[in-house]
Design an enzyme around this catalytic site. Structure first.
Site, PDB file in Angstrom:
ATOM      1  N   LYS A 190       0.831  -1.220   0.000  1.00  0.00           N
ATOM      2  CA  LYS A 190       0.000   0.000   0.000  1.00  0.00           C
ATOM      3  C   LYS A 190       0.858   1.259   0.000  1.00  0.00           C
ATOM      4  O   LYS A 190       0.420   2.308  -0.489  1.00  0.00           O
ATOM      5  CB  LYS A 190      -0.978  -0.028   1.173  1.00  0.00           C
ATOM      6  CG  LYS A 190      -0.346   0.011   2.556  1.00  0.00           C
ATOM      7  CD  LYS A 190      -0.133   1.424   3.072  1.00  0.00           C
ATOM      8  CE  LYS A 190       0.665   1.429   4.359  1.00  0.00           C
ATOM      9  NZ  LYS A 190       0.948   2.799   4.839  1.00  0.00           N
ATOM     10  N   THR A 247      -4.056   5.580   3.480  1.00  0.00           N
ATOM     11  CA  THR A 247      -2.838   6.211   2.991  1.00  0.00           C
ATOM     12  C   THR A 247      -2.978   6.773   1.580  1.00  0.00           C
ATOM     13  O   THR A 247      -2.164   7.592   1.158  1.00  0.00           O
ATOM     14  CB  THR A 247      -1.648   5.236   3.030  1.00  0.00           C
ATOM     15  OG1 THR A 247      -2.007   4.025   2.390  1.00  0.00           O
ATOM     16  CG2 THR A 247      -1.245   4.934   4.450  1.00  0.00           C
TER      17      THR A 247
END
Length: 328
Positions: A190, A247
């Site tokens: 990620k 994020t």
């Protein structure tokens, strides 16, 4: 499984300080170890992190630069950058008792070896019991006691449950898991995809493009995870999809901010304002591992190429938009 009344946190940065506060709020006696002399002195004297201004360290936290003191705890949280984990673990291994849980909280893959964090624990500190903590969590939120949920995984699920119980509180909720690799993959991949999300934001492509990026990025994460043995329910959980959404949606993420800077013309060396960006280190390793398993990851590949100086941002965007439209 016995409880863990004493916990050491290795690393006095923002995330380390926040986790130390969380453990102290859970009723544990906490030692916060910091290598850097200046930062350790600041933590001791000011009782707050210079990276989390206005948030005081809990009274139950003792700050030290002596790793031998920190190693006496019943459990250790390793909160140093992924690329520094090996050196700290090598020294720690000579100091801890056999079977001491070492919970890594860095989200990355080691350059040069392609090893995940718990693999480095097993290699450098074979007398430890490795575990991993990851999930959608910003340090400032955890430090302030705002509601946060994460995943804590160990191969021994009873150990994972006991550790989650030890550090959990009403506002910091670790869910336990036995899928160590899945949790590690979600946290590492990620970061790279968040850089791409930052590029989308930096170029002002709009909310629709951002949603498409997150969705197609998650498809890459799922393909990669499946190839490396992760469970689907882990990748769709907190440490996978949850962390990706967080994020890829906020400038609080260093990886996202790094991508914004790239989109606005800064070089990889200049982007991020000199702050640590795990995704920049992870991108080339992630791509090598994907190629080894014949996993297609065009977004991650584009980011890796930009960071390596092989593609400009414009060329990378053009290449992604020129890809054939296929079945979802």
């Amino acid at each position: 499984m016995s409880g863990f009344d004493t916990i050491s946190v290795l690393g006095g940065g923002a995330w380390g300080s926040a986790l130390a506060d969380a453990c102290a709020r859970a009723g544990r006696s906490v030692t916060l170890w910091e290598f850097d002399a200046g930062n350790a002195a600041y933590l001791k004297e000011k009782r707050e992190s210079r990276f989390l201004p206005g948030v005081k360290l809990h009274d139950a936290i003792a700050v030290t630069r002596d790793l031998a003191v920190a190693a006496k705890a019943q459990a250790v949280l390793l909160v140093v950058p992924a690329q520094a984990a090996r050196s700290v673990l090598t020294e720690l291994a000579t100091l801890i008792s056999n079977g001491t849980p070492v919970v890594t909280a860095a989200k990355g893959i080691e350059r040069g070896t392609g090893k995940f964090m718990t693999e480095i624990v097993g290699e450098c500190a074979p007398n430890a019991s490795p575990a991993i903590l990851s999930g959608p969590s910003f340090a400032i939120d955890v430090a302030r006691g705002l509601p946060t949920a994460v995943t804590l995984a160990a191969h021994d699920t009873a150990l994972a449950a006991a550790l989650a119980q030890a550090i959990g509180s009403p506002t910091f909720r670790p869910y336990h898991s036995g899928d160590v690799r899945g949790v590690e993959i979600g946290g590492a991949a990620k970061n790279v995809l968040a850089i791409a999300a930052g590029v989308v934001a930096g170029r002002k492509f709009g909310a629709s493009a951002a949603a498409a990026l997150i969705t197609r990025g998650f498809a890459e994460l799922m393909r990669f995870g499946k190839a490396y043995g992760a469970k689907a329910e882990t990748l769709t959980g907190l440490s996978g999809l949850g962390d990706l959404v967080l994020t890829c949606s906020s400038p609080q993420s260093r990886n996202y901010s790094f991508g914004v800077d790239l989109a606005q013309g800064k070089s990889p060396r200049e982007a991020g304002g000199g702050k640590l960006c795990e995704g920049a280190f992870t991108a080339p390793v992630l791509l090598d591992m994907a190629r080894a398993k014949n996993v297609e990851m065009p977004i991650a590949a584009a980011i890796a190429a930009v960071i390596a100086g092989k593609l400009t941002i414009d060329a990378a965007i053009e290449a992604l938009l020129a890809r054939p439209v296929g079945e979802e």
